[in-house]
Motif scaffolding. Structure first.
Motif, PDB file in Angstrom:
ATOM      1  N   TRP A  52       0.812  -1.208   0.000  1.00  0.00           N
ATOM      2  CA  TRP A  52       0.000   0.000   0.000  1.00  0.00           C
ATOM      3  C   TRP A  52       0.851   1.266   0.000  1.00  0.00           C
ATOM      4  O   TRP A  52       0.510   2.241  -0.668  1.00  0.00           O
ATOM      5  CB  TRP A  52      -0.910   0.031   1.232  1.00  0.00           C
ATOM      6  CG  TRP A  52      -1.861  -1.107   1.322  1.00  0.00           C
ATOM      7  CD1 TRP A  52      -2.122  -2.054   0.347  1.00  0.00           C
ATOM      8  CD2 TRP A  52      -2.684  -1.455   2.439  1.00  0.00           C
ATOM      9  NE1 TRP A  52      -3.051  -2.953   0.795  1.00  0.00           N
ATOM     10  CE2 TRP A  52      -3.415  -2.615   2.074  1.00  0.00           C
ATOM     11  CE3 TRP A  52      -2.870  -0.914   3.691  1.00  0.00           C
ATOM     12  CZ2 TRP A  52      -4.313  -3.222   2.941  1.00  0.00           C
ATOM     13  CZ3 TRP A  52      -3.770  -1.511   4.557  1.00  0.00           C
ATOM     14  CH2 TRP A  52      -4.486  -2.649   4.186  1.00  0.00           C
ATOM     15  N   LEU A  55       2.228   1.778  -3.499  1.00  0.00           N
ATOM     16  CA  LEU A  55       1.321   1.339  -4.561  1.00  0.00           C
ATOM     17  C   LEU A  55       1.465   2.178  -5.819  1.00  0.00           C
ATOM     18  O   LEU A  55       1.401   1.651  -6.938  1.00  0.00           O
ATOM     19  CB  LEU A  55      -0.118   1.370  -4.043  1.00  0.00           C
ATOM     20  CG  LEU A  55      -1.181   0.677  -4.893  1.00  0.00           C
ATOM     21  CD1 LEU A  55      -2.240   0.030  -4.005  1.00  0.00           C
ATOM     22  CD2 LEU A  55      -1.863   1.660  -5.842  1.00  0.00           C
ATOM     23  N   LEU A  71      -5.493   2.882  -6.186  1.00  0.00           N
ATOM     24  CA  LEU A  71      -5.295   3.226  -4.773  1.00  0.00           C
ATOM     25  C   LEU A  71      -6.607   3.549  -4.071  1.00  0.00           C
ATOM     26  O   LEU A  71      -6.725   3.338  -2.854  1.00  0.00           O
ATOM     27  CB  LEU A  71      -4.355   4.432  -4.673  1.00  0.00           C
ATOM     28  CG  LEU A  71      -4.104   5.002  -3.266  1.00  0.00           C
ATOM     29  CD1 LEU A  71      -3.324   4.014  -2.406  1.00  0.00           C
ATOM     30  CD2 LEU A  71      -3.365   6.335  -3.335  1.00  0.00           C
ATOM     31  N   LEU A  91       2.302   9.559   1.384  1.00  0.00           N
ATOM     32  CA  LEU A  91       1.893   9.512  -0.024  1.00  0.00           C
ATOM     33  C   LEU A  91       2.142  10.852  -0.696  1.00  0.00           C
ATOM     34  O   LEU A  91       2.662  10.916  -1.829  1.00  0.00           O
ATOM     35  CB  LEU A  91       0.412   9.141  -0.111  1.00  0.00           C
ATOM     36  CG  LEU A  91      -0.247   9.264  -1.496  1.00  0.00           C
ATOM     37  CD1 LEU A  91       0.290   8.186  -2.430  1.00  0.00           C
ATOM     38  CD2 LEU A  91      -1.762   9.174  -1.378  1.00  0.00           C
ATOM     39  N   ALA A 243      -6.745  11.086  -2.638  1.00  0.00           N
ATOM     40  CA  ALA A 243      -6.692  10.045  -1.610  1.00  0.00           C
ATOM     41  C   ALA A 243      -7.466  10.467  -0.366  1.00  0.00           C
ATOM     42  O   ALA A 243      -8.138   9.645   0.274  1.00  0.00           O
ATOM     43  CB  ALA A 243      -5.240   9.734  -1.255  1.00  0.00           C
TER      44      ALA A 243
END
Length: 381
Positions: A52, A55, A71, A91, A243
């Motif tokens: 993750w 990713l 994602l 991220l 996200a």
């Protein structure tokens, strides 16, 4: 046109739900909220082992090389579980390093991020984080072939736990005469850097104040591979914003499911409250807002993934809608639950607080509506 997830994306979603249901149940969420970092090493490593953390990162640095659309199901499940920790900030920073770092810097930072041994974040000027009144704003000076940072930055996402902080400052690059945007990686253990945790409404997301007292960074360490650092930062922020919208959607899904179940089982005057039209309307509105948020989210994820010219506009549409919808779904969920929705024992207030923090992070709905208006008015026929 098929709007369903692919079999691989469904597998990612199921594995995320299974892992988080096992490793991060509600009682574990509350325990992590009480820590300084909001995350434990074992859980972070397990998330990294699942792929993750990396990713979106290239396979050359240990990532999976998948798209932002891939994602989204994972980020949804993080929101559904109310997962604390620095996933979003890492991220964000990793996406910036991928776009603005040299090959050497990508190997130096992205490989450890993908394997779960390095956490990172970005420190923006406070006005870009929606804060005002900084007493000592961060300043940068050139000293030969080095930069020197002095001042304060507040509201740095996971700034107290990140191993690497990318400071965004305006200054003159080494070897140049015109000012530009500098991206300066600052290790957490840098001499002169002090961090202070800030109490926030949402304890699942940690914010910190960073005090810089002559922190020095070598000019060669600055991220400068991208010809346009502002564009690189904008693309990285778009990814993090999408996200975040997925996280908000997951929270809306949990709130809707919990509210519908409560309406089915809570008895008033001898029958379930879900049989009353006023309660039904609340649940119907919650469902409509959740599904509309899903549509805006997935369109923005697709637009960013394919580098659509209108990607930034799509992200602003998604954030403006999801920010308002998450707050409203939380409001209505608490109204249906009544007094129990405010109690510490019930989990609903945790999701509502998370929705409130997500509402303002990366810009609230008002800011993104301004961006939407600017994009529309600046269009040329």
């Amino acid at each position: 046109m098929d709007f369903d997830l692919t079999s691989a994306q469904k597998l990612l979603q199921r594995s995320a739900r299974d892992l988080l249901g096992r490793a991060c149940p509600p009682e574990r969420v509350r325990a992590l909220m009480a820590t300084e970092t909001g995350m434990e090493d074992a859980l972070w490593r397990e998330m990294a082992d699942q792929g993750w953390i990396g990713l979106l990162l290239p396979e050359a640095v240990g990532g999976l090389g998948l798209s932002l659309v891939d994602l989204i199901p994972v980020a949804e499940e993080m929101g559904r579980a109310c997962l604390p920790g620095p996933f979003l900030s890492t991220l964000w920073a990793a996406s910036l390093i991928e776009r603005a770092g040299t090959e050497g810097q990508q190997a130096q930072y992205l490989a450890p991020i993908a394997e779960g041994s390095l956490q990172a974040t970005i420190s923006l000027p406070e006005e870009e984080m929606g804060a005002e009144g900084a007493s000592t704003p961060l300043r940068v000076e050139r000293k030969g072939d080095r930069y020197r940072l002095s001042g304060t930055r507040r509201f740095v996402l996971d700034g107290g736990s990140a191993d690497l902080i990318i400071c965004v400052v305006d200054g003159v690059p080494i070897g140049a005469s015109e000012p530009s945007r500098l991206l300066l990686p600052v290790p957490r253990n840098s001499p002169g850097l002090a961090t202070t945790a800030l109490p926030m409404l949402d304890a699942t997301r940690k914010m910190a104040r960073l005090d810089f007292d002559g922190v020095e960074i070598a000019g060669a360490d600055a991220l400068a591979a991208a010809p346009d650092t502002e564009q690189a930062l904008g693309e990285a922020t778009d990814i993090a914003t999408v996200a975040l919208c997925a996280d908000l959607l997951g929270g809306m899904e949990w709130t809707l499911a919990a509210t519908v179940e409560y309406a089915r089982t809570r008895q008033q005057f001898g029958r379930p409250i879900g049989t009353y039209q006023a309660v039904q309307h609340q649940c119907a509105d919650m469902f409509l807002m959740t599904e509309s948020a899903r549509s805006a989210l997935y369109h923005s994820a697709w637009a960013v993934s394919v580098r659509d010219p209108q990607a930034h506009l799509a992200v602003s549409v998604a954030k403006a809608y999801c920010a308002d919808a998450a707050r409203e779904v939380g409001n209505r969920g608490i109204q249906v639950h009544g007094g129990i929705g405010f109690t510490w024992e019930h989990g609903l207030h945790l999701y509502y607080k998370r929705a409130k923090s997500g509402e303002v992070l990366f810009g609230d709905a008002t800011r993104h509506r301004d961006l939407i208006a600017t994009c529309l008015l600046d269009r040329r026929e």
